[in-house]
Design a protein around this motif. Structure first.
Motif, PDB file in Angstrom:
ATOM      1  N   LEU A 292       0.835  -1.203   0.000  1.00 31.12           N
ATOM      2  CA  LEU A 292       0.000   0.000   0.000  1.00 31.12           C
ATOM      3  C   LEU A 292       0.871   1.254   0.000  1.00 31.12           C
ATOM      4  CD1 LEU A 292      -2.640  -1.145   2.611  1.00 31.12           C
ATOM      5  CD2 LEU A 292      -2.863  -1.125   0.122  1.00 31.12           C
ATOM      6  N   PRO A 293       0.430   2.298  -0.694  1.00 29.07           N
ATOM      7  CA  PRO A 293       1.214   3.543  -0.700  1.00 29.07           C
ATOM      8  C   PRO A 293       1.225   4.186   0.685  1.00 29.07           C
ATOM      9  CG  PRO A 293      -0.894   3.865  -1.815  1.00 29.07           C
ATOM     10  CD  PRO A 293      -0.791   2.404  -1.482  1.00 29.07           C
ATOM     11  N   THR A 294       2.288   4.899   0.982  1.00 31.37           N
ATOM     12  CA  THR A 294       2.408   5.601   2.255  1.00 31.37           C
ATOM     13  C   THR A 294       2.636   7.084   1.973  1.00 31.37           C
ATOM     14  OG1 THR A 294       4.781   5.189   2.312  1.00 31.37           O
ATOM     15  CG2 THR A 294       3.372   3.618   3.463  1.00 31.37           C
ATOM     16  N   PRO A 295       2.235   7.943   2.895  1.00 29.74           N
ATOM     17  CA  PRO A 295       2.449   9.378   2.674  1.00 29.74           C
ATOM     18  C   PRO A 295       3.941   9.707   2.746  1.00 29.74           C
ATOM     19  CG  PRO A 295       1.569   9.005   4.866  1.00 29.74           C
ATOM     20  CD  PRO A 295       1.561   7.681   4.152  1.00 29.74           C
ATOM     21  N   PRO A 296       4.344  10.792   2.101  1.00 26.85           N
ATOM     22  CA  PRO A 296       5.753  11.186   2.182  1.00 26.85           C
ATOM     23  C   PRO A 296       6.090  11.638   3.603  1.00 26.85           C
ATOM     24  CG  PRO A 296       4.475  12.887   1.073  1.00 26.85           C
ATOM     25  CD  PRO A 296       3.551  11.714   1.288  1.00 26.85           C
ATOM     26  N   PRO A 297       7.361  11.613   3.966  1.00 30.68           N
ATOM     27  CA  PRO A 297       7.735  12.050   5.320  1.00 30.68           C
ATOM     28  C   PRO A 297       7.482  13.549   5.500  1.00 30.68           C
ATOM     29  CG  PRO A 297       9.693  11.597   4.003  1.00 30.68           C
ATOM     30  CD  PRO A 297       8.513  11.167   3.188  1.00 30.68           C
ATOM     31  N   ILE A 298       7.252  13.940   6.744  1.00 26.08           N
ATOM     32  CA  ILE A 298       7.036  15.355   7.051  1.00 26.08           C
ATOM     33  C   ILE A 298       8.379  16.072   6.959  1.00 26.08           C
ATOM     34  CG2 ILE A 298       6.284  16.990   8.833  1.00 26.08           C
ATOM     35  CD1 ILE A 298       4.468  14.753   9.909  1.00 26.08           C
ATOM     36  N   PRO A 299       8.447  17.207   6.246  1.00 25.85           N
ATOM     37  CA  PRO A 299       9.717  17.930   6.122  1.00 25.85           C
ATOM     38  C   PRO A 299      10.278  18.342   7.488  1.00 25.85           C
ATOM     39  CG  PRO A 299       8.108  18.767   4.559  1.00 25.85           C
ATOM     40  CD  PRO A 299       7.379  17.816   5.465  1.00 25.85           C
ATOM     41  N   GLU A 300      11.600  18.353   7.582  1.00 28.18           N
ATOM     42  CA  GLU A 300      12.285  18.666   8.840  1.00 28.18           C
ATOM     43  C   GLU A 300      11.889  20.049   9.376  1.00 28.18           C
ATOM     44  OE1 GLU A 300      14.343  17.936  12.132  1.00 28.18           O
ATOM     45  OE2 GLU A 300      14.071  16.483  10.524  1.00 28.18           O
ATOM     46  N   ALA A 301      11.738  21.032   8.496  1.00 22.76           N
ATOM     47  CA  ALA A 301      11.368  22.386   8.938  1.00 22.76           C
ATOM     48  C   ALA A 301       9.994  22.382   9.615  1.00 22.76           C
ATOM     49  CB  ALA A 301      11.375  23.346   7.757  1.00 22.76           C
ATOM     50  N   ILE A 302       9.081  21.614   9.096  1.00 25.46           N
ATOM     51  CA  ILE A 302       7.749  21.538   9.689  1.00 25.46           C
ATOM     52  C   ILE A 302       7.825  20.848  11.047  1.00 25.46           C
ATOM     53  CG2 ILE A 302       5.406  20.608   9.412  1.00 25.46           C
ATOM     54  CD1 ILE A 302       6.121  22.898   7.470  1.00 25.46           C
ATOM     55  N   LEU A 303       8.605  19.784  11.155  1.00 19.07           N
ATOM     56  CA  LEU A 303       8.772  19.102  12.442  1.00 19.07           C
ATOM     57  C   LEU A 303       9.361  20.041  13.495  1.00 19.07           C
ATOM     58  CD1 LEU A 303      10.099  15.623  11.275  1.00 19.07           C
ATOM     59  CD2 LEU A 303       7.832  16.155  12.200  1.00 19.07           C
ATOM     60  N   ARG A 304      10.342  20.854  13.087  1.00 18.33           N
ATOM     61  CA  ARG A 304      10.931  21.824  14.025  1.00 18.33           C
ATOM     62  C   ARG A 304       9.894  22.860  14.447  1.00 18.33           C
ATOM     63  NH1 ARG A 304      15.353  21.797  10.379  1.00 18.33           N
ATOM     64  NH2 ARG A 304      14.728  23.860   9.672  1.00 18.33           N
ATOM     65  N   ALA A 305       9.085  23.321  13.509  1.00 13.68           N
ATOM     66  CA  ALA A 305       8.056  24.314  13.837  1.00 13.68           C
ATOM     67  C   ALA A 305       7.022  23.741  14.802  1.00 13.68           C
ATOM     68  CB  ALA A 305       7.377  24.808  12.561  1.00 13.68           C
ATOM     69  N   ILE A 306       6.615  22.514  14.578  1.00 20.78           N
ATOM     70  CA  ILE A 306       5.652  21.872  15.476  1.00 20.78           C
ATOM     71  C   ILE A 306       6.249  21.714  16.870  1.00 20.78           C
ATOM     72  CG2 ILE A 306       4.452  19.690  15.927  1.00 20.78           C
ATOM     73  CD1 ILE A 306       4.059  19.467  12.862  1.00 20.78           C
ATOM     74  N   GLU A 307       7.507  21.319  16.943  1.00 17.97           N
ATOM     75  CA  GLU A 307       8.164  21.170  18.243  1.00 17.97           C
ATOM     76  C   GLU A 307       8.283  22.517  18.956  1.00 17.97           C
ATOM     77  OE1 GLU A 307       9.913  19.494  21.543  1.00 17.97           O
ATOM     78  OE2 GLU A 307       8.701  18.632  19.938  1.00 17.97           O
ATOM     79  N   TYR A 308       8.612  23.579  18.218  1.00 16.84           N
ATOM     80  CA  TYR A 308       8.713  24.914  18.813  1.00 16.84           C
ATOM     81  C   TYR A 308       7.359  25.343  19.380  1.00 16.84           C
ATOM     82  CZ  TYR A 308       9.437  29.884  19.438  1.00 16.84           C
ATOM     83  OH  TYR A 308       9.493  31.126  19.987  1.00 16.84           O
ATOM     84  N   ILE A 309       6.305  25.140  18.611  1.00 14.56           N
ATOM     85  CA  ILE A 309       4.964  25.523  19.074  1.00 14.56           C
ATOM     86  C   ILE A 309       4.584  24.707  20.303  1.00 14.56           C
ATOM     87  CG2 ILE A 309       2.517  25.447  18.456  1.00 14.56           C
ATOM     88  CD1 ILE A 309       3.431  26.119  15.565  1.00 14.56           C
ATOM     89  N   ARG A 310       4.946  23.420  20.318  1.00 15.09           N
ATOM     90  CA  ARG A 310       4.630  22.579  21.472  1.00 15.09           C
ATOM     91  C   ARG A 310       5.360  23.057  22.723  1.00 15.09           C
ATOM     92  NH1 ARG A 310       6.482  18.679  24.468  1.00 15.09           N
ATOM     93  NH2 ARG A 310       8.448  18.445  23.399  1.00 15.09           N
ATOM     94  N   THR A 311       6.613  23.466  22.583  1.00 17.86           N
ATOM     95  CA  THR A 311       7.397  23.879  23.756  1.00 17.86           C
ATOM     96  C   THR A 311       7.216  25.352  24.109  1.00 17.86           C
ATOM     97  OG1 THR A 311       9.333  24.274  22.363  1.00 17.86           O
ATOM     98  CG2 THR A 311       9.132  22.098  23.397  1.00 17.86           C
TER      99      THR A 311
END
Length: 129
Positions: A92-111
């Motif tokens: 089955l197809p899988t979604p592409p990985p989340i870009p590193e910049a987006i992961l950093r932004a999500i982590e910043y917002i969380r913290t």
């Protein structure tokens, strides 16, 4: 829901082995719905197709396996319930990985959660004392 899933599975398997029309069923188990609505079925064919499913009105669990036209074994497991249809399989197809910049932004917002501030301040009336 059961009939739709059964028909879709059978059609998919039939399309996958269109050139092997001479396949025979090796085993077949069919336990139709009991008083509580529980059911189960399974079959296995000479060309490598195997399917099993069990469930009730609340949902089903199943699995299917076959050999693709390219000769690659395919395995599929699934659940279907009030939360939808959830297939799992390496094919089955899988979604592409989340870009590193987006992961950093999500982590910043969380913290660094935003401060709870009352954004709206009603104007003060000059007539009030």
């Amino acid at each position: 829901m059961f009939k739709l899933i059964l028909v879709a599975t059978l059609l998919g398997l039939a399309a996958a082995v269109d050139d092997e029309r001479g396949a025979e069923i090796r085993s077949l188990t069919n336990d139709p719905s009991d008083a509580d609505g529980n059911f189960a079925y399974a079959f296995d064919t000479t060309n490598g197709i195997a399917v099993q499913e069990s469930g009730n009105i609340a949902g089903v669990n199943g699995a299917a396996q076959w050999v693709s036209p390219e000769g690659v074994p395919v395995q599929l497991t699934y659940t279907a319930d009030e939360n939808g249809y959830h297939p799992v399989g390496d094919h089955l197809p899988t979604p592409p990985p989340i870009p590193e910049a987006i992961l950093r932004a999500i982590e910043y917002i969380r913290t660094h959660p935003p401060k709870e501030e009352n954004q709206y301040q009603p104007p003060q009336s000059p007539l009030r004392g």
